[in-house]
Design a protein around this motif. Structure first.
Motif, PDB file in Angstrom:
ATOM      1  N   ARG A 179      74.252   9.542  -8.033  1.00 19.21           N
ATOM      2  CA  ARG A 179      73.821   9.991  -9.356  1.00 19.21           C
ATOM      3  C   ARG A 179      72.992   8.917 -10.068  1.00 19.21           C
ATOM      4  NH1 ARG A 179      78.863  11.978  -8.443  1.00 19.21           N
ATOM      5  NH2 ARG A 179      79.818  10.032  -9.157  1.00 19.21           N
ATOM      6  N   ASN A 180      73.336   7.654  -9.803  1.00 17.97           N
ATOM      7  CA  ASN A 180      72.646   6.530 -10.418  1.00 17.97           C
ATOM      8  C   ASN A 180      72.179   5.563  -9.338  1.00 17.97           C
ATOM      9  OD1 ASN A 180      73.306   7.264 -13.253  1.00 17.97           O
ATOM     10  ND2 ASN A 180      75.410   6.877 -12.553  1.00 17.97           N
ATOM     11  N   PRO A 181      71.107   4.803  -9.597  1.00 19.03           N
ATOM     12  CA  PRO A 181      70.589   3.891  -8.562  1.00 19.03           C
ATOM     13  C   PRO A 181      71.632   2.941  -7.989  1.00 19.03           C
ATOM     14  CG  PRO A 181      68.999   4.099 -10.341  1.00 19.03           C
ATOM     15  CD  PRO A 181      70.235   4.829 -10.788  1.00 19.03           C
ATOM     16  N   GLU A 182      72.575   2.461  -8.830  1.00 18.10           N
ATOM     17  CA  GLU A 182      73.567   1.508  -8.315  1.00 18.10           C
ATOM     18  C   GLU A 182      74.510   2.148  -7.299  1.00 18.10           C
ATOM     19  OE1 GLU A 182      74.885   2.715 -12.556  1.00 18.10           O
ATOM     20  OE2 GLU A 182      73.037   2.156 -11.495  1.00 18.10           O
ATOM     21  N   ASP A 183      74.527   3.466  -7.230  1.00 18.37           N
ATOM     22  CA  ASP A 183      75.399   4.134  -6.261  1.00 18.37           C
ATOM     23  C   ASP A 183      74.985   3.857  -4.816  1.00 18.37           C
ATOM     24  OD1 ASP A 183      76.933   5.231  -8.290  1.00 18.37           O
ATOM     25  OD2 ASP A 183      75.750   7.076  -8.380  1.00 18.37           O
ATOM     26  N   VAL A 184      73.727   3.446  -4.579  1.00 20.54           N
ATOM     27  CA  VAL A 184      73.302   3.158  -3.204  1.00 20.54           C
ATOM     28  C   VAL A 184      74.079   1.984  -2.630  1.00 20.54           C
ATOM     29  CG1 VAL A 184      70.981   4.062  -3.637  1.00 20.54           C
ATOM     30  CG2 VAL A 184      71.407   1.602  -3.856  1.00 20.54           C
ATOM     31  N   LEU A 185      74.673   1.150  -3.498  1.00 23.80           N
ATOM     32  CA  LEU A 185      75.417  -0.019  -3.021  1.00 23.80           C
ATOM     33  C   LEU A 185      76.697   0.387  -2.294  1.00 23.80           C
ATOM     34  CD1 LEU A 185      75.027  -2.343  -6.147  1.00 23.80           C
ATOM     35  CD2 LEU A 185      73.622  -2.262  -4.075  1.00 23.80           C
ATOM     36  N   HIS A 186      77.130   1.639  -2.468  1.00 20.30           N
ATOM     37  CA  HIS A 186      78.344   2.111  -1.800  1.00 20.30           C
ATOM     38  C   HIS A 186      78.054   2.757  -0.450  1.00 20.30           C
ATOM     39  CE1 HIS A 186      80.379   1.250  -5.532  1.00 20.30           C
ATOM     40  NE2 HIS A 186      79.633   2.126  -6.201  1.00 20.30           N
ATOM     41  N   TYR A 187      76.792   2.774  -0.056  1.00 20.82           N
ATOM     42  CA  TYR A 187      76.386   3.375   1.206  1.00 20.82           C
ATOM     43  C   TYR A 187      75.776   2.305   2.122  1.00 20.82           C
ATOM     44  CZ  TYR A 187      76.835   8.098  -0.792  1.00 20.82           C
ATOM     45  OH  TYR A 187      77.309   9.255  -1.354  1.00 20.82           O
ATOM     46  N   THR A 188      75.701   2.631   3.399  1.00 24.15           N
ATOM     47  CA  THR A 188      74.979   1.770   4.341  1.00 24.15           C
ATOM     48  C   THR A 188      73.493   1.853   4.044  1.00 24.15           C
ATOM     49  OG1 THR A 188      76.623   2.098   6.079  1.00 24.15           O
ATOM     50  CG2 THR A 188      74.431   1.368   6.776  1.00 24.15           C
ATOM     51  N   ARG A 189      72.867   0.689   3.862  1.00 24.23           N
ATOM     52  CA  ARG A 189      71.433   0.648   3.581  1.00 24.23           C
ATOM     53  C   ARG A 189      70.685   0.256   4.851  1.00 24.23           C
ATOM     54  NH1 ARG A 189      74.054  -1.627  -0.388  1.00 24.23           N
ATOM     55  NH2 ARG A 189      73.589  -3.778   0.251  1.00 24.23           N
ATOM     56  N   LEU A 190      69.679   1.028   5.184  1.00 20.59           N
ATOM     57  CA  LEU A 190      68.867   0.790   6.371  1.00 20.59           C
ATOM     58  C   LEU A 190      67.615   0.020   5.978  1.00 20.59           C
ATOM     59  CD1 LEU A 190      69.078   4.408   7.847  1.00 20.59           C
ATOM     60  CD2 LEU A 190      70.548   2.456   8.400  1.00 20.59           C
ATOM     61  N   HIS A 191      67.242  -0.970   6.788  1.00 22.07           N
ATOM     62  CA  HIS A 191      66.099  -1.823   6.481  1.00 22.07           C
ATOM     63  C   HIS A 191      65.073  -1.745   7.608  1.00 22.07           C
ATOM     64  CE1 HIS A 191      68.496  -3.958   3.341  1.00 22.07           C
ATOM     65  NE2 HIS A 191      69.492  -3.662   4.157  1.00 22.07           N
ATOM     66  N   PRO A 255      67.157  11.219  -3.573  1.00 17.96           N
ATOM     67  CA  PRO A 255      68.027  11.536  -4.718  1.00 17.96           C
ATOM     68  C   PRO A 255      67.493  11.086  -6.071  1.00 17.96           C
ATOM     69  CG  PRO A 255      69.216  10.371  -2.959  1.00 17.96           C
ATOM     70  CD  PRO A 255      67.763  10.236  -2.673  1.00 17.96           C
ATOM     71  N   PHE A 256      66.548  10.147  -6.090  1.00 17.73           N
ATOM     72  CA  PHE A 256      66.115   9.576  -7.363  1.00 17.73           C
ATOM     73  C   PHE A 256      64.639   9.854  -7.629  1.00 17.73           C
ATOM     74  CE2 PHE A 256      69.365   6.800  -5.439  1.00 17.73           C
ATOM     75  CZ  PHE A 256      70.390   7.012  -6.349  1.00 17.73           C
ATOM     76  N   GLY A 257      64.298   9.932  -8.887  1.00 12.81           N
ATOM     77  CA  GLY A 257      62.907  10.136  -9.265  1.00 12.81           C
ATOM     78  C   GLY A 257      62.118   8.846  -9.336  1.00 12.81           C
ATOM     79  N   LEU A 258      62.797   7.719  -9.099  1.00 16.24           N
ATOM     80  CA  LEU A 258      62.118   6.423  -9.194  1.00 16.24           C
ATOM     81  C   LEU A 258      61.385   6.118  -7.887  1.00 16.24           C
ATOM     82  CD1 LEU A 258      61.498   3.751 -10.614  1.00 16.24           C
ATOM     83  CD2 LEU A 258      63.675   2.870  -9.730  1.00 16.24           C
ATOM     84  N   ASN A 259      60.063   6.172  -7.937  1.00 13.20           N
ATOM     85  CA  ASN A 259      59.225   5.795  -6.808  1.00 13.20           C
ATOM     86  C   ASN A 259      58.473   4.521  -7.200  1.00 13.20           C
ATOM     87  OD1 ASN A 259      59.884   8.255  -5.409  1.00 13.20           O
ATOM     88  ND2 ASN A 259      58.434   9.290  -6.756  1.00 13.20           N
ATOM     89  N   VAL A 260      58.674   3.474  -6.438  1.00 12.76           N
ATOM     90  CA  VAL A 260      58.076   2.179  -6.769  1.00 12.76           C
ATOM     91  C   VAL A 260      56.799   2.001  -5.949  1.00 12.76           C
ATOM     92  CG1 VAL A 260      58.385  -0.323  -6.758  1.00 12.76           C
ATOM     93  CG2 VAL A 260      60.305   1.192  -7.343  1.00 12.76           C
ATOM     94  N   ARG A 261      55.694   1.855  -6.654  1.00 13.14           N
ATOM     95  CA  ARG A 261      54.414   1.696  -5.969  1.00 13.14           C
ATOM     96  C   ARG A 261      54.243   0.260  -5.514  1.00 13.14           C
ATOM     97  NH1 ARG A 261      48.639   4.223  -7.934  1.00 13.14           N
ATOM     98  NH2 ARG A 261      47.392   3.504  -6.173  1.00 13.14           N
ATOM     99  N   ILE A 262      53.890   0.080  -4.256  1.00 13.03           N
ATOM    100  CA  ILE A 262      53.654  -1.254  -3.734  1.00 13.03           C
ATOM    101  C   ILE A 262      52.150  -1.535  -3.758  1.00 13.03           C
ATOM    102  CG2 ILE A 262      55.728  -1.219  -2.302  1.00 13.03           C
ATOM    103  CD1 ILE A 262      53.980  -0.621   0.089  1.00 13.03           C
ATOM    104  N   PRO A 263      51.776  -2.803  -3.826  1.00 15.78           N
ATOM    105  CA  PRO A 263      50.343  -3.139  -3.947  1.00 15.78           C
ATOM    106  C   PRO A 263      49.530  -2.616  -2.767  1.00 15.78           C
ATOM    107  CG  PRO A 263      51.712  -5.051  -4.425  1.00 15.78           C
ATOM    108  CD  PRO A 263      52.626  -3.995  -3.871  1.00 15.78           C
TER     109      PRO A 263
END
Length: 295
Positions: A179-191, A255-263
């Motif tokens: 529901r909130n961006p900090e919730d991703v910390l409770h999941y496995t993050r793939l890099h 899940p989130f509307g936040l899309n971060v544009r990279i240079p």
């Protein structure tokens, strides 16, 4: 002819000098960081002078290195131009296109039939590579790359690049919810190893801090990262334009509307003289117009 410095050592020095990073030079040339460091040391021994000052995690070029860098760049470009002039004596109609693996699989291939149908006289040879540009190696006539600048090459903007977390619907339903961006910390993050700072960039933009941002499985390409996310292994931070079809068909959710544009963004790049070929011009016009028509 007097003794010349080793060619591989020159290439390593030029790549490292341009980026001031052994890591980026290794990615560009498709070798290990240790190999770049070894080749630079060989060149320093051959020339009898240090070319870089290595201090902690920073790389600084010496005065001698700064004087030699543009001269060696010009020399390698001249060698490349002469070699390419020989290689291009091939039958007309063959177009060698180089693209990053993820872009080739998820964006270019689904659209390429349109170009081939409209240009039956052109035989496309598609190769994938992570190198900054393949032209010095004779692998391509035109390339699609992600970045901001390619010295000595013509570059035309194609598509902006935005990163966002994505995962399978099944993973989302099994966990605590996102529901909130900090919730991703409770999941496995793939890099993705090709862009290891993407999670940090997105979480910083979302005002989320954590001590273990870099924790989680690492995949050596976006192709694998997308596949791992689709398989439910975890949440991946992905270039949103590469997963448009997966999102539309429900294979992935963002899940989130936040899309971060990279240079930078994706660009079409090629040596200026290559555009004299009809095959290059027609492909460039097609791929740019295709990207402009899409949201």
């Amino acid at each position: 002819m007097e003794k010349l410095p080793p060619l591989n050592a020159l290439r390593a020095f030029v790549a490292a000098g341009a980026s001031l990073s052994f890591t980026k030079a290794a990615q560009e040339l498709g070798v290990t960081q240790a190999a770049i460091s070894q080749q630079v040391r060989l060149l320093e021994q051959d020339l009898g002078t240090p070319l870089f000052i290595r201090h902690h995690n920073a790389l600084h070029i010496t005065e001698a290195g700064a004087q030699l860098l543009p001269r060696f760049q010009d020399a390698l470009f001249a060698i490349s131009a002469v070699s390419e002039a020989v290689r291009t004596r091939r039958p007309p109609g063959i177009l060698r296109v180089s693209a990053l693996p993820g872009f080739a699989q998820f964006w270019l291939l689904p659209r390429l039939k349109t170009f081939c149908d409209a240009n039956p006289d052109i035989e496309v040879h598609l190769v994938t590579s992570h190198r900054t540009a393949d032209f010095p190696h004779g692998d391509a006539d035109i390339a699609i790359r992600l970045g901001t600048a390619w010295p000595g090459l013509d570059a035309t903007f194609l598509i902006s690049a935005e990163i966002t977390p994505a995962c399978s619907p099944q993973l989302l339903s099994r966990g605590r919810g996102l529901r909130n961006p900090e919730d991703v910390l409770h999941y496995t993050r793939l890099h993705s190893s090709t862009d290891p700072d993407d999670w940090r960039k997105w979480l910083t933009a979302a005002n989320v801090s954590a001590d273990d941002i870099d924790r989680g499985p690492r995949l050596d390409s976006f192709v694998l990262a997308i596949g791992a996310a689709t398989a439910g292994l975890g949440i991946a931070i992905i270039r949103r334009r590469l997963i448009a079809e997966d999102l539309a068909k429900g294979r992935l959710v963002a899940p989130f509307g936040l899309n971060v544009r990279i240079p930078g963004g994706w660009h079409v790049v090629h040596p200026h003289e290559n555009e004299r070929r009809s095959e290059v011009r027609r492909f460039k016009e097609w791929v740019v117009s295709t990207a402009q028509r899409e949201p």
